[in-house]
Enzyme design. Structure first.
Site: not given
Length: 229
Positions: A13, A149, A171, A11, A175
């Site tokens: 951010d 994702k 995070d 990921d 995800d």
């Protein structure tokens, strides 16, 4: 060490980048990823649009990118759209409904974004079975059903012909699908509790410093002692 049977899918951010830096990548993190990517597979998997990545991650050269939460895949100079043919028409309908509710939203190249959402946005699309909603803390992404994702990184691996092990790093809520597609799940130290609970490994450090920590583990072979089989 050449680790061509391992693909790191991370990921962006709050995983590669730090919120206190306005999500601009740290120089040391960029250099570490670029060095790793010269001989190994490293893929950035993010909800971000390409136009923001170009600015926030300037100079970052991973193996490739899975953008817009799995809907847009970039490898070298090639772009692949991971969407059904019905999506443009559905996206237009979604935009009409959001406008009717006077909700502020933006279009990506493929998906739709809303920031700081407090209501149950899903109620607006309960009759559109080909539409799904993904949360990233308080932000929302609206996309084709089945696109996420996890689906995006599987498509990426298929395009690349990669058949090894996937290490996923994340995070936040969006995800989860990435973790489900991975062989080994890693949470940065600043990850949400639910992500840490899913992880095979929780790093000691936050954000990009956690990525450096992970890549050091991989390059030294320590990752196998930490659970990768």
């Amino acid at each position: 060490m050449n680790l061509t049977d391992i693909l790191v899918a991370s990921d962006y951010d709050r995983t590669i980048s730090d919120e206190k830096d306005s999500f601009v990548i740290n120089n040391a993190v960029r250099e570490k990823i670029n060095k790793f990517s010269k001989n190994n597979y490293f893929v950035v998997v993010t909800g971000r649009e390409r136009r923001f990545i170009d600015r926030l991650a300037y100079g970052l050269e991973p193996t490739g990118w899975v953008l817009e939460n799995g809907a847009l895949i970039m490898i070298n100079d090639k772009v692949y759209y991971n969407i059904p043919k019905s999506w443009p028409k559905l996206r237009f309908e979604i935009g009409k409904r959001l406008s009717a509710e006077r909700l502020n939203f933006t279009y990506g190249e493929v998906i739709i974004y809303l920031n700081n959402v407090s209501n149950n946005i899903c109620d607006l699309f309960s009759d559109l079975y080909e539409v799904s909603v993904e949360w990233n803390r308080s932000d929302v992404m609206i996309m084709p059903k089945g696109v996420n994702k996890g689906n995006g990184i599987k498509k990426f691996a298929e395009i690349l012909g990669f058949k090894g092990r996937i290490i996923a790093v994340g995070d936040s809520q969006n995800d989860v699908s990435l973790f489900k597609a991975a062989d080994f799940k890693v949470a940065v130290n600043n990850a949400l509790k639910e992500i840490k609970e899913m992880a095979d490994l929780v790093l000691n450090k936050d954000d990009g410093q956690g990525i450096i920590e992970l890549l050091d583990y991989i390059e030294s072979g320590e990752i196998y002692k930490l659970g990768l089989s």
